[in-house]
Design an enzyme around this catalytic site. Structure first.
Site, mmCIF file in Angstrom:
data_model
loop_
_atom_site.group_PDB
_atom_site.id
_atom_site.type_symbol
_atom_site.label_atom_id
_atom_site.label_comp_id
_atom_site.label_asym_id
_atom_site.label_seq_id
_atom_site.Cartn_x
_atom_site.Cartn_y
_atom_site.Cartn_z
ATOM 1 N N ARG A 1 -43.114 -79.863 23.561
ATOM 2 C CA ARG A 1 -43.988 -81.219 23.622
ATOM 3 C C ARG A 1 -43.542 -81.834 24.995
ATOM 4 O O ARG A 1 -42.651 -82.209 25.390
ATOM 5 C CB ARG A 1 -43.645 -81.833 22.610
ATOM 6 N N HIS B 1 -46.785 -76.735 23.889
ATOM 7 C CA HIS B 1 -46.927 -75.144 24.070
ATOM 8 C C HIS B 1 -47.979 -74.882 25.059
ATOM 9 O O HIS B 1 -48.830 -73.830 24.968
ATOM 10 C CB HIS B 1 -47.128 -74.267 22.755
ATOM 11 N N HIS C 1 -42.034 -66.922 21.510
ATOM 12 C CA HIS C 1 -41.852 -67.795 20.134
ATOM 13 C C HIS C 1 -41.796 -66.857 19.050
ATOM 14 O O HIS C 1 -42.606 -66.877 18.167
ATOM 15 C CB HIS C 1 -43.139 -68.702 20.251
ATOM 16 N N ASP D 1 -36.459 -78.426 13.297
ATOM 17 C CA ASP D 1 -37.433 -78.316 14.482
ATOM 18 C C ASP D 1 -36.921 -78.902 15.581
ATOM 19 O O ASP D 1 -37.759 -80.199 16.100
ATOM 20 C CB ASP D 1 -38.790 -78.883 13.905
ATOM 21 N N GLU E 1 -35.900 -70.747 20.130
ATOM 22 C CA GLU E 1 -36.745 -70.586 21.210
ATOM 23 C C GLU E 1 -35.817 -70.989 22.530
ATOM 24 O O GLU E 1 -35.780 -72.489 22.708
ATOM 25 C CB GLU E 1 -38.165 -71.391 21.167
#
Ligand code: BGC
Length: 383
Positions: A111, A136, A210, A282, A348
Site C-alpha cells: 500500500r 499492488h 503474491h 496481514d 511476500e
C-alpha cells in the site's frame, strides 16, 4: 558455462523444449515446455510454461507472470500442488484483482497511503483501489500485463525470463520502468525469483510475487497447523487502513512473535488490536539482516501432515505475512475446491508498505543509472 544445445519439438499445441542429456546428474533432467493458455479480449496470446527438474514442477503464465501451480514432493515422494490458483485465463482476468494469486506485483507492491507520494518536489496521485489507499500497483498493475518470456537454462537449473516495460505515466507512476523477472527452478528443489528494474526518470519501485502457499496441498483446507518461523524481531504495526503507523515495533510478547516456530493459527484469534485490523496476519515484518541486501533466511514453514518444508530467503528488507484473511468461499481454485479464510499463507518479500511516505524506512526510490535488484528463494525439502 557450457552453451546448451536445445532440442525443440512440437507436440500437439505444446512446444517442448527439452534439455540436452547431462552426464553430471542423469536422474533429474530439467525441461521447459510451452503451450497456449488462451487469449485476452484484445486477441493478445497468453502462454503457459512448465518447468520441471524431475521432482518439482512449476507452471508459469505470461499473463501477470503468475505461478499457476507448483508441485512439490511430500515426505513419501508424492507430488502435490502447494499454491492456490485458477484453472482458466478468464478466471485470472475476471477474479484475480482481489487475491492476486501467484502474480507478479508492481510497480509498487502493497500500500501507498491515499495513493499519494512526493518525489523531488513533485506530488503524484495514484489510483485508489483499497479503502482510501493504493494497493499492488493500482488498477492495472503488473499482475495484469502479458510479459515477454524467454526460456533460460543453467547448468543445474531451468528457468524463464520475463520482461515488461511500463511506460512513463502508466498507473500515474513517473518514468519508463524496464522490468525483468527471472524464475529459476534448481536441481535442489528451490524456486528462485530474480527481480531487476531500471528507469529513465526518478521513480519508486517495489516488486514481489503474491503466491498463496498451502504445503498440505491447494484446496486441502486451512493452513493454520503449519509451523512458521520468521527471522524478524520487529514488524511495522498499521493503522485501521493497513498503512504502517511509522514506528517499528518489537514482536516480543505479542502474537506476532514467530522467532521460534509457532502454528500459524495458534494465536490468530487472539484479542490483539493489530490482528483485528488485519482479520488475521496481514503485516510487514522487518527482517533481521547482518547488512542490507544480504540474502538471508526470512521464514521457514513446516507442514506436519505432508512433511513438506519451505524456506524463504531474500535480499529484500521485509516480508508481508498475509494469512489469506479475505478469502471468503466465493472463489473456486485449480482442484475445484472453494477457497476460504486461512486456506493459505503468503510470504511476500518486499520493501515496507508506504515507504515513499516514511522517511525512516529503506528507500524505494530508483533513479536513472541505478538498478533495482532483488532475489527471493523458496526452497523445498521434507522432514
Ligand atoms: C495485502 C492484503 C490483501 C492481499 C490480496 C496482501 O498483500 O496485504 O491486505 O488482501 O494482498 O490483495
Amino acid at each position: 558455462m557450457r552453451k546448451s544445445i536445445v532440442a525443440v519439438t512440437a507436440v500437439g499445441s505444446a512446444l517442448i523444449v527439452s534439455a540436452p542429456p547431462s552426464s553430471a546428474a542423469p536422474s533429474a533432467e530439467g525441461s521447459i515446455t510451452k503451450e497456449a493458455f488462451g487469449k485476452l479480449a484484445d486477441g493478445t496470446k497468453v502462454d503457459r510454461y512448465t518447468l520441471t527438474n524431475g521432482r518439482t514442477r512449476v507452471r508459469i503464465l505470461t499473463y501477470g507472470g503468475i505461478i499457476q501451480t507448483l508441485e512439490v514432493p511430500d515426505r513419501h515422494g508424492h507430488r502435490g500442488n502447494v499454491v492456490l490458483g485458477f484453472r482458466t485465463l478468464k478466471d485470472y482476468v475476471d477474479k484475480n484483482g482481489g487475491p492476486y494469486f501467484g502474480a507478479l506485483i508492481g510497480r509498487y507492491a502493497n500500500r501507498i497511503a491515499k495513493g499519494r507520494f512526493t518525489l523531488d518536489g513533485k506530488t503524484y496521485q495514484l489510483a485508489i483501489n483499497n479503502g482510501p489507499n493504493s494497493l499492488h500497483g493500482g488498477l492495472k498493475g503488473f499482475n495484469t500485463k502479458v510479459w515477454k518470456a524467454e526460456p533460460v537454462r543453467g547448468k543445474d537449473s531451468v528457468g524463464l525470463r520475463l520482461t515488461y516495460t511500463s511506460v512513463d505515466g502508466e498507473e500515474h507512476y513517473p518514468g519508463t520502468l524496464k522490468t525483468t523477472v527471472t524464475y529459476t527452478l534448481t536441481r535442489k528443489n528451490a524456486l528462485q525469483i530474480g527481480y531487476h528494474a531500471t528507469t529513465d526518470k526518478a521513480t519508486i519501485v517495489n516488486l514481489t510475487n503474491h503466491s498463496y502457499f498451502n504445503l498440505a496441498g491447494e484446496g486441502s483446507g486451512v493452513a493454520y497447523d503449519h509451523r512458521l518461523q520468521l527471522n524478524a524481531d520487529r514488524y511495522t504495526p498499521v493503522d485501521d487502513t493497513s498503512i504502517p503507523l511509522g514506528p517499528i515495533a518489537s514482536v516480543k510478547g505479542t502474537p506476532f512473535d514467530f522467532i521460534s516456530p509457532h502454528a500459524i493459527g495458534e494465536r490468530i484469534r487472539d484479542n490483539d488490536p493489530q490482528l483485528l485490523i488485519g482479520h488475521g496476519y496481514d503485516h510487514n515484518y522487518v527482517l533481521n539482516k547482518p547488512k542490507p541486501n544480504a540474502l538471508t533466511l526470512a521464514a521457514k514453514v513446516t507442514d506436519p501432515r505432508s512433511g513438506r518444508v519451505m524456506e524463504a530467503s531474500t535480499t529484500q528488507p521485509g516480508v508481508q505475512l498475509y494469512t489469506a484473511n479475505f478469502l471468503d468461499g466465493t472463489l473456486v481454485g485449480t482442484s475445484g475446491h472453494a477457497y476460504r479464510q486461512g486456506d493459505a499463507f503468503c510470504l511476500e518479500t518486499q520493501h515496507f508498505p508506504d515507504s515513499p511516505n516514511k522517511p525512516n524506512f529503506p528507500s524505494t526510490v530508483l533513479r536513472p543509472g541505478q538498478a533495482f535488484d532483488a532475489t527471493t528463494v523458496y526452497a523445498f525439502s521434507t522432514k
